[in-house]
Design a protein around this motif. Structure first.
Motif, PDB file in Angstrom:
ATOM      1  N   UNK A 160       0.850  -1.191   0.000  1.00  0.00           N
ATOM      2  CA  UNK A 160       0.000   0.000   0.000  1.00  0.00           C
ATOM      3  C   UNK A 160       0.883   1.238   0.000  1.00  0.00           C
ATOM      4  N   UNK A 161       0.288   2.386  -0.273  1.00  0.00           N
ATOM      5  CA  UNK A 161       1.047   3.623  -0.293  1.00  0.00           C
ATOM      6  C   UNK A 161       0.165   4.812  -0.015  1.00  0.00           C
ATOM      7  N   UNK A 162       0.802   5.954   0.205  1.00  0.00           N
ATOM      8  CA  UNK A 162       0.101   7.222   0.421  1.00  0.00           C
ATOM      9  C   UNK A 162       0.655   8.215  -0.585  1.00  0.00           C
ATOM     10  N   UNK A 163      -0.225   8.736  -1.453  1.00  0.00           N
ATOM     11  CA  UNK A 163       0.205   9.607  -2.539  1.00  0.00           C
ATOM     12  C   UNK A 163      -0.764  10.775  -2.693  1.00  0.00           C
ATOM     13  N   UNK A 164      -0.304  11.890  -3.261  1.00  0.00           N
ATOM     14  CA  UNK A 164      -1.237  12.968  -3.606  1.00  0.00           C
ATOM     15  C   UNK A 164      -2.163  12.505  -4.725  1.00  0.00           C
ATOM     16  N   UNK A 165      -3.431  12.882  -4.630  1.00  0.00           N
ATOM     17  CA  UNK A 165      -4.434  12.426  -5.598  1.00  0.00           C
ATOM     18  C   UNK A 165      -4.409  13.323  -6.826  1.00  0.00           C
ATOM     19  N   UNK A 268       3.371  34.520   2.675  1.00  0.00           N
ATOM     20  CA  UNK A 268       3.180  35.707   1.843  1.00  0.00           C
ATOM     21  C   UNK A 268       1.815  35.630   1.159  1.00  0.00           C
ATOM     22  N   UNK A 269       1.011  36.689   1.351  1.00  0.00           N
ATOM     23  CA  UNK A 269      -0.319  36.764   0.727  1.00  0.00           C
ATOM     24  C   UNK A 269      -1.097  35.457   0.890  1.00  0.00           C
ATOM     25  N   UNK A 270      -1.299  35.016   2.136  1.00  0.00           N
ATOM     26  CA  UNK A 270      -1.933  33.704   2.346  1.00  0.00           C
ATOM     27  C   UNK A 270      -3.348  33.597   1.789  1.00  0.00           C
ATOM     28  N   UNK A 271      -4.042  34.711   1.647  1.00  0.00           N
ATOM     29  CA  UNK A 271      -5.409  34.643   1.121  1.00  0.00           C
ATOM     30  C   UNK A 271      -5.438  34.166  -0.327  1.00  0.00           C
ATOM     31  N   UNK A 272      -4.437  34.563  -1.104  1.00  0.00           N
ATOM     32  CA  UNK A 272      -4.421  34.195  -2.523  1.00  0.00           C
ATOM     33  C   UNK A 272      -3.340  33.179  -2.868  1.00  0.00           C
ATOM     34  N   UNK A 273      -2.289  33.134  -2.065  1.00  0.00           N
ATOM     35  CA  UNK A 273      -1.172  32.251  -2.363  1.00  0.00           C
ATOM     36  C   UNK A 273      -1.237  30.994  -1.487  1.00  0.00           C
ATOM     37  N   UNK A 274      -2.267  30.185  -1.722  1.00  0.00           N
ATOM     38  CA  UNK A 274      -2.386  28.930  -1.003  1.00  0.00           C
ATOM     39  C   UNK A 274      -3.161  27.934  -1.868  1.00  0.00           C
ATOM     40  N   UNK A 275      -3.019  26.654  -1.553  1.00  0.00           N
ATOM     41  CA  UNK A 275      -3.750  25.618  -2.274  1.00  0.00           C
ATOM     42  C   UNK A 275      -3.876  24.378  -1.392  1.00  0.00           C
ATOM     43  N   UNK A 276      -4.750  23.468  -1.801  1.00  0.00           N
ATOM     44  CA  UNK A 276      -4.968  22.217  -1.084  1.00  0.00           C
ATOM     45  C   UNK A 276      -4.523  21.042  -1.949  1.00  0.00           C
ATOM     46  N   UNK A 277      -3.887  20.066  -1.320  1.00  0.00           N
ATOM     47  CA  UNK A 277      -3.521  18.817  -1.977  1.00  0.00           C
ATOM     48  C   UNK A 277      -4.229  17.681  -1.256  1.00  0.00           C
ATOM     49  N   UNK A 278      -4.965  16.874  -1.993  1.00  0.00           N
ATOM     50  CA  UNK A 278      -5.669  15.730  -1.403  1.00  0.00           C
ATOM     51  C   UNK A 278      -4.770  14.499  -1.451  1.00  0.00           C
ATOM     52  N   UNK A 279      -4.742  13.755  -0.362  1.00  0.00           N
ATOM     53  CA  UNK A 279      -3.930  12.549  -0.273  1.00  0.00           C
ATOM     54  C   UNK A 279      -4.820  11.316  -0.166  1.00  0.00           C
ATOM     55  N   UNK A 280      -4.362  10.248  -0.792  1.00  0.00           N
ATOM     56  CA  UNK A 280      -5.109   8.994  -0.791  1.00  0.00           C
ATOM     57  C   UNK A 280      -4.198   7.839  -0.413  1.00  0.00           C
TER      58      UNK A 280
END
Length: 318
Positions: A160-165, A268-280
């Motif tokens: 098994x493994x854990x990877x970004x989706x 820096x500019x956290x309101x616009x300079x951010x993102x989400x990565x889903x892991x599976x």
């Protein structure tokens, strides 16, 4: 090796499997000297085992001497075949143990780097519960890139493994684990570190470190809006360059937290300079019955569904 050596035509014996285990450890340690401690046998014994294996296979597996240790092309092929053979042997052992309803065997897991500071502790708690159910279970974790994890699960080297989706492969099953938030950071000493309101044109003029690994298109677009002047193959490498005070770069918030807390980094500019990565969590479709893996997945599902222990706030858990 002599060209007159016979080809390997027999079935692997117990002695062959022992030689291959030594060979695998030598390769993974990068030479005979480093393998001595891991194998707890002398360098002379390792050298003798390697000579026996090369004679048995009729192949030159590695170069060793004053110039250092290096695999031959044939040696690399034999190493990959060794991993597959040992995975098959372990799969057989695990399946037979399942017939006796005994939780005994190995669980081989591949994990993307720097997830250990995630506040969600699904993996940690699932592994703890697995050891409670079967104290003789041996857990082996490999920290390798996502693409390598997927390939290793597909060919059976990993259970098994854990990877970004980022994508789904037809031969794999996916269990959603959690989301990881990332922000753009700079460190003390950087020209923008003490600037209250950072403008986008200022960011565009800064040297940036970009990841040298796959990203979702929308995440890749955020990186490409920066001036790429360095790259890193993992998040630790990105952190090194950010902490130099010369680069901006994206890091997971849970990973950067220690430096933010100490006043060494800021977002820096956290309101616009951010993102989400889903892991599976991934497993291979149609894999043979494996009581250890099935037990681990049961415990992991309990964590995902909220039936396990509540998350703790301490760092150092995944």
């Amino acid at each position: 090796m002599s060209q007159h050596k016979p080809a390997f035509t027999g079935q692997p014996s117990d002695a062959d499997l022992r030689l291959l285990r030594i060979y695998r450890k030598v390769v993974e340690c990068g030479g005979f000297s480093a393998a001595e401690v891991e194998l707890n046998i002398s360098r002379a014994a390792i050298s003798m085992a390697m000579n026996d294996l090369e004679t048995r296979l009729g192949l030159r597996l590695c170069q060793r001497g004053r110039s250092g240790f290096a695999l031959t092309d044939e040696g690399s092929e034999v190493y990959e075949a060794t991993l597959q053979l040992q995975a098959a042997v372990e799969g057989f052992r695990t399946r037979v143990n399942g017939l006796h309803a005994r939780l005994k065997g190995e669980l081989n897991i591949g994990i993307t780097d720097n997830l250990v500071t995630m506040p969600e502790m699904h993996i940690t708690h699932a592994l703890s519960a697995l050891k409670t159910r079967g104290d003789e279970v041996r857990i082996n974790i490999r920290m390798i890139p996502p693409n390598d994890i997927e390939l290793a699960v597909l060919d059976g080297r990993l259970h098994t493994g854990v990877v970004p989706a980022l994508k789904t492969l037809p031969g794999l099953e996916y269990r959603s684990l959690y989301e990881e938030a990332s922000r753009l950071y700079c460190a003390e000493g950087h020209p923008l570190f003490d600037v209250a309101d950072v403008m986008e044109h200022q960011l565009a003029e800064c040297d940036a470190v970009l990841p040298a690994y796959a990203q979702a298109p929308e995440i890749k677009a955020l990186h490409e809006s920066l001036r790429a002047s360095a790259s890193a193959t993992d998040r630790e490498g990105i952190a090194f360059l950010i902490l130099s005070g010369r680069y901006v770069g994206y890091l997971p918030t849970h990973y950067a937290e220690r430096w933010v807390r100490d006043g060494r980094m800021r977002a820096l500019n956290p309101a616009s300079r951010q993102y989400l990565t889903r892991y599976s969590a991934i497993t291979r479709k149609g894999s043979p019955p494996n009581l250890v893996l099935e037990s681990y997945l049961e415990e992991l599902n309990r964590q995902i569904e909220g039936e396990g222990r509540p998350s703790q706030k301490a760092e150092g858990w995944a």
